[in-house]
Motif scaffolding. Sequence first.
Motif, PDB file in Angstrom:
ATOM      1  N   GLN A  70      -8.445 -11.079  -6.804  1.00 41.04           N
ATOM      2  CA  GLN A  70      -7.946 -10.104  -5.830  1.00 41.04           C
ATOM      3  C   GLN A  70      -7.535  -8.817  -6.522  1.00 41.04           C
ATOM      4  OE1 GLN A  70      -7.868 -10.940  -2.459  1.00 41.04           O
ATOM      5  NE2 GLN A  70      -8.895 -12.803  -3.164  1.00 41.04           N
ATOM      6  N   GLY A  71      -7.350  -7.764  -5.725  1.00 42.14           N
ATOM      7  CA  GLY A  71      -6.776  -6.550  -6.263  1.00 42.14           C
ATOM      8  C   GLY A  71      -5.262  -6.644  -6.270  1.00 42.14           C
ATOM      9  N   PRO A  72      -4.597  -5.792  -7.023  1.00 42.08           N
ATOM     10  CA  PRO A  72      -3.126  -5.792  -7.024  1.00 42.08           C
ATOM     11  C   PRO A  72      -2.580  -5.512  -5.630  1.00 42.08           C
ATOM     12  CG  PRO A  72      -3.977  -4.503  -8.870  1.00 42.08           C
ATOM     13  CD  PRO A  72      -5.152  -4.817  -7.985  1.00 42.08           C
ATOM     14  N   GLN A  73      -1.515  -6.233  -5.276  1.00 38.58           N
ATOM     15  CA  GLN A  73      -0.849  -6.040  -3.986  1.00 38.58           C
ATOM     16  C   GLN A  73       0.568  -5.550  -4.219  1.00 38.58           C
ATOM     17  OE1 GLN A  73      -1.631  -9.869  -1.688  1.00 38.58           O
ATOM     18  NE2 GLN A  73      -1.758  -8.316  -0.113  1.00 38.58           N
ATOM     19  N   PHE A  74       0.937  -4.511  -3.503  1.00 32.51           N
ATOM     20  CA  PHE A  74       2.247  -3.874  -3.663  1.00 32.51           C
ATOM     21  C   PHE A  74       3.361  -4.801  -3.197  1.00 32.51           C
ATOM     22  CE2 PHE A  74       5.220  -0.498  -3.960  1.00 32.51           C
ATOM     23  CZ  PHE A  74       5.989  -0.480  -2.809  1.00 32.51           C
ATOM     24  N   ILE A  75       4.377  -4.965  -4.075  1.00 28.90           N
ATOM     25  CA  ILE A  75       5.540  -5.778  -3.716  1.00 28.90           C
ATOM     26  C   ILE A  75       6.680  -4.865  -3.266  1.00 28.90           C
ATOM     27  CG2 ILE A  75       7.207  -7.505  -4.479  1.00 28.90           C
ATOM     28  CD1 ILE A  75       5.189  -8.357  -6.638  1.00 28.90           C
ATOM     29  N   PHE A  76       7.150  -4.012  -4.161  1.00 25.67           N
ATOM     30  CA  PHE A  76       8.172  -3.023  -3.813  1.00 25.67           C
ATOM     31  C   PHE A  76       8.253  -1.946  -4.880  1.00 25.67           C
ATOM     32  CE2 PHE A  76      10.827  -6.960  -4.874  1.00 25.67           C
ATOM     33  CZ  PHE A  76      10.801  -6.762  -6.237  1.00 25.67           C
ATOM     34  N   GLN A  77       8.992  -0.899  -4.531  1.00 24.98           N
ATOM     35  CA  GLN A  77       9.173   0.236  -5.423  1.00 24.98           C
ATOM     36  C   GLN A  77      10.652   0.571  -5.533  1.00 24.98           C
ATOM     37  OE1 GLN A  77       8.298   4.557  -4.322  1.00 24.98           O
ATOM     38  NE2 GLN A  77       6.562   4.105  -5.665  1.00 24.98           N
ATOM     39  N   TYR A  78      11.112   0.902  -6.739  1.00 22.50           N
ATOM     40  CA  TYR A  78      12.498   1.268  -6.974  1.00 22.50           C
ATOM     41  C   TYR A  78      12.597   2.687  -7.501  1.00 22.50           C
ATOM     42  CZ  TYR A  78      14.491  -3.235  -5.964  1.00 22.50           C
ATOM     43  OH  TYR A  78      14.913  -4.361  -5.306  1.00 22.50           O
ATOM     44  N   TYR A  79      13.555   3.393  -6.953  1.00 25.57           N
ATOM     45  CA  TYR A  79      13.858   4.767  -7.384  1.00 25.57           C
ATOM     46  C   TYR A  79      15.343   4.970  -7.221  1.00 25.57           C
ATOM     47  CZ  TYR A  79      14.166   9.870  -7.130  1.00 25.57           C
ATOM     48  OH  TYR A  79      14.513  11.180  -7.325  1.00 25.57           O
ATOM     49  N   GLU A  80      15.965   5.567  -8.210  1.00 29.27           N
ATOM     50  CA  GLU A  80      17.420   5.788  -8.205  1.00 29.27           C
ATOM     51  C   GLU A  80      18.168   4.500  -7.885  1.00 29.27           C
ATOM     52  OE1 GLU A  80      18.183   9.184  -5.661  1.00 29.27           O
ATOM     53  OE2 GLU A  80      17.824  10.553  -7.342  1.00 29.27           O
ATOM     54  N   GLU A  81      17.695   3.422  -8.487  1.00 29.97           N
ATOM     55  CA  GLU A  81      18.343   2.101  -8.417  1.00 29.97           C
ATOM     56  C   GLU A  81      18.315   1.480  -7.020  1.00 29.97           C
ATOM     57  OE1 GLU A  81      22.031   1.746 -10.751  1.00 29.97           O
ATOM     58  OE2 GLU A  81      21.676   3.808 -11.429  1.00 29.97           O
ATOM     59  N   GLU A  82      17.472   2.041  -6.153  1.00 27.21           N
ATOM     60  CA  GLU A  82      17.384   1.487  -4.804  1.00 27.21           C
ATOM     61  C   GLU A  82      15.933   1.159  -4.468  1.00 27.21           C
ATOM     62  OE1 GLU A  82      21.202   3.609  -2.601  1.00 27.21           O
ATOM     63  OE2 GLU A  82      19.172   3.904  -1.835  1.00 27.21           O
ATOM     64  N   GLU A  83      15.756   0.144  -3.642  1.00 29.77           N
ATOM     65  CA  GLU A  83      14.430  -0.207  -3.167  1.00 29.77           C
ATOM     66  C   GLU A  83      14.000   0.849  -2.159  1.00 29.77           C
ATOM     67  OE1 GLU A  83      13.391  -4.441  -2.103  1.00 29.77           O
ATOM     68  OE2 GLU A  83      12.921  -3.488  -0.179  1.00 29.77           O
ATOM     69  N   ARG A  84      12.931   1.548  -2.461  1.00 33.01           N
ATOM     70  CA  ARG A  84      12.517   2.662  -1.615  1.00 33.01           C
ATOM     71  C   ARG A  84      11.416   2.256  -0.639  1.00 33.01           C
ATOM     72  NH1 ARG A  84      10.899   8.536  -4.046  1.00 33.01           N
ATOM     73  NH2 ARG A  84       9.120   7.440  -4.908  1.00 33.01           N
TER      74      ARG A  84
END
Lengths: 118, 116
Positions: free
Chosen positions: A41-55
């Motif tokens: 499979q291709g990579p699947q997005f789980i989550f992103q963090y910016y400034e210590e928060e889940e964006r």
Amino acid sequence: DAGVTQSPTHLIKTRGQQVTLRCSPKSGHDTVSWYQQALGQGPQFIFQYYEEEERQRGNFPDRFSGHQFPNYSSELNVNALLLGDSALYLCASSLASLGRDWSGNTIYFGEGSWLTVV
Amino acid sequence: DQQVKQNSPSLSVQEGRISILNCDYTNSMFDYFLWYKKYPAEGPTFLISISSIKDKNEDGRFTVFLNKSAKHLSLHIVPSQPGDSAVYFCAASERNYGGSQGNLIFGKGTKLSVKP
């Protein structure tokens, strides 16, 4: 200049256990994203963090959680592991692109952490 | 439902010839498209990208073409070299409210083999 570093590179866990994967972003980057790549499979997005928060968060259950530290490094935690969680977990770092041109060449991936759940 | 599709799991090409890798998408809100190359035991490496306001972007041997009306993009590698043998992923992204770029949506990849 170190790129994106991930640890551990390989690990084996038992169903029901918990796992923590770690990522240090490329120097100067402030945003960390996590992806899961299952076999074939291709990579699947789980989550992103910016400034210590889940964006942003993809379509993954609450068993998947994360954290970003003041030095921008990040952890991915998976609880109550299932056999289906066996995959390559990729960390990607980038610069927050609010209001800036974004050409795609500022996203860098680490080599990944191979997780096998038995 | 897959928003980014790479319908050819594999492609074999002779060294020196052209390699054409194809990608289709369904979300008309995507405004950036990227190609990544991945060797075994390594993370994906950025290859080339294209904004939705363009229809072609070229970088050395690599050219990406975008056909917005058909929701189709392709990567051309000319001339192909044995070192190009890898898995190629197509990815797409759209801007979030506020202007930041969103996460990447990947296709399943196409394994390119360039034979000497």
